[in-house]
Design an enzyme around this catalytic site. Sequence first.
Site, PDB file in Angstrom:
ATOM      1  N   LYS A  51       1.004  -0.996  -0.055  1.00 27.44           N
ATOM      2  CA  LYS A  51       0.116  -0.054  -0.111  1.00 27.44           C
ATOM      3  C   LYS A  51       0.879   1.227  -0.188  1.00 27.44           C
ATOM      4  O   LYS A  51       1.951   1.240   0.256  1.00 27.44           O
ATOM      5  CB  LYS A  51      -0.890  -0.117   1.170  1.00 27.44           C
ATOM      6  CG  LYS A  51       0.027   0.140   2.850  1.00 27.44           C
ATOM      7  CD  LYS A  51      -1.185  -0.273   3.717  1.00 27.44           C
ATOM      8  CE  LYS A  51      -0.289  -0.548   5.081  1.00 27.44           C
ATOM      9  NZ  LYS A  51      -1.074  -0.740   5.955  1.00 27.44           N
ATOM     10  N   TYR A 272      14.525  30.186   8.126  1.00 31.42           N
ATOM     11  CA  TYR A 272      13.399  31.090   8.556  1.00 31.42           C
ATOM     12  C   TYR A 272      13.267  30.981  10.157  1.00 31.42           C
ATOM     13  O   TYR A 272      13.550  30.430  10.825  1.00 31.42           O
ATOM     14  CB  TYR A 272      12.292  30.098   8.142  1.00 31.42           C
ATOM     15  CG  TYR A 272      11.818  30.234   6.949  1.00 31.42           C
ATOM     16  CD1 TYR A 272      11.393  31.344   6.072  1.00 31.42           C
ATOM     17  CD2 TYR A 272      11.667  29.139   5.747  1.00 31.42           C
ATOM     18  CE1 TYR A 272      11.096  31.536   4.809  1.00 31.42           C
ATOM     19  CE2 TYR A 272      11.312  29.248   4.473  1.00 31.42           C
ATOM     20  CZ  TYR A 272      11.224  30.390   4.042  1.00 31.42           C
ATOM     21  OH  TYR A 272      10.683  30.527   2.710  1.00 31.42           O
TER      22      TYR A 272
HETATM   23  C1  LIG Z   1      -0.390  -1.883   6.939  1.00 31.92           C
HETATM   24  C2  LIG Z   1      -0.965  -3.210   7.183  1.00 31.92           C
HETATM   25  C3  LIG Z   1      -0.219  -4.376   7.563  1.00 31.92           C
HETATM   26  C4  LIG Z   1       1.409  -4.276   7.471  1.00 31.92           C
HETATM   27  O1  LIG Z   1       1.702  -3.671   8.393  1.00 31.92           O
HETATM   28  P1  LIG Z   1       3.363  -3.599   8.965  1.00 31.92           P
HETATM   29  O2  LIG Z   1       3.285  -3.118  10.339  1.00 31.92           O
HETATM   30  O3  LIG Z   1       3.736  -2.573   7.842  1.00 31.92           O
HETATM   31  O4  LIG Z   1       3.835  -4.890   8.687  1.00 31.92           O
HETATM   32  C5  LIG Z   1      -0.867  -5.433   7.401  1.00 31.92           C
HETATM   33  N1  LIG Z   1      -2.183  -5.656   7.403  1.00 31.92           N
HETATM   34  C6  LIG Z   1      -2.980  -4.645   7.434  1.00 31.92           C
HETATM   35  C7  LIG Z   1      -4.363  -4.460   7.581  1.00 31.92           C
HETATM   36  C8  LIG Z   1      -2.453  -3.189   7.272  1.00 31.92           C
HETATM   37  O5  LIG Z   1      -3.130  -2.203   7.279  1.00 31.92           O
END
Ligand SMILES: *Cc1c(COP(=O)(O)O)cnc(C)c1O
Length: 377
Positions: A51, A272
């Site tokens: 993702k 800044y």
């Molecule tokens: C993001 C996510 C993962 C992966 O999690 P990590 O901590 O990066 O291994 C697995 N399952 C779901 C439902 C997630 O949203």
Amino acid sequence: MDDFNSKFSLLASAEPTGACGYLTVDLSALRRNYAKMASLVAPGSAAAVVKADAYGLGAGPVSNAFYDAGCRHFFVAQFQEAMALRPQLADDGQIFVLNGLQPGNEELAAIHHIVPVLNSFDQVRRWSQMAGKLRTRLPAVLQFDSGMSRLGFPPEDRRELRSLLQSDQGLDILFMMSHLASADEPEHAQNADQLAAVKSICQEFPDLRISLANSAGVFLGDNYHGFLARPGLALYGGAPVGGAANPMQPVIRLDISVIQTRTVNAGARVGYGAAYVASGERRLATLAAGYADGLLRSLSDRGAVFYQGVRLPIVGRVSMDSMTVDVTDLPDNTLSLGSLVEMIGPHQTLEDVAAAAGTIAYEVLTSLGQRYHRRYI
Ligand SMILES: *Cc1c(COP(=O)(O)O)cnc(C)c1O
């Protein structure tokens, strides 16, 4: 005119230089990290969570590296991510959409063999209707909320859901899944609570296998693995469990370009708000990346970069497109326009940068943005 054209063709063949920095992604390290997770969860399998553009590293090339290492299950968060990944991935790589089935996406999902994670009765109904309309069976995953209160059917719905699915809905339920909220804190009581909740939900669906563990969940022990683990961060080299030594291999290297150097006198104000005032003569280098490139503003006056092992502290506030570091500890004229300094690499891990910024590795990775020149090696 001819003169112009010949000049133009010269220009057109020139490669642009002067990237704000170089993000190097080690595809073989990705493959090795996947192999490590797969062996940890054997005889179960490991999926890959890709993702948010594979945590910022590029969903296409990254997913294919995992595919080459044997991965066939790929999780994205959003339907658009699945559509973008589908043509880049071999047909036997299954793509699952964690955030569910939004109204209007049913037909595209069916046509492109995208598997929704169904989180509600409404989603089951719409996916089932699409199966009827297409006179086919459609694959799906069921998600249960085992204690995070984020996505999925509440455990109370399990009997109603079971009886609904006992009458044929035209769906092939591939497996069920749930997500752990506190797996990165192995001592947290919520882990055992969620495992117990998952077990009682599973009793209602004796034919369905469960996918439970994220990266950190894999390290909680065999009883958390289920048949399909869903690691994300660990595959990208992030430390799955805070505090412990990181068992994963680093995947990225981030080098930032120097765009100007100067020497300032005592009293000079930097950046800044004049948040930093030089206490004596200092040599400074301006770097070509800032908070728009994921080098969070919270690194102001806290973070550092490295050059050949020498720590160069960030002075003053991080700007949108640049930041200033103190290079007084380097010999004169070591750095000049185009020199590269290390932001993430052998001297400073992803976790070090996240800690300096007061955040987590996930946020640093997914903030890196599109301006670095990317190299996949
Ligand atoms: C993001 C996510 C993962 C992966 O999690 P990590 O901590 O990066 O291994 C697995 N399952 C779901 C439902 C997630 O949203």
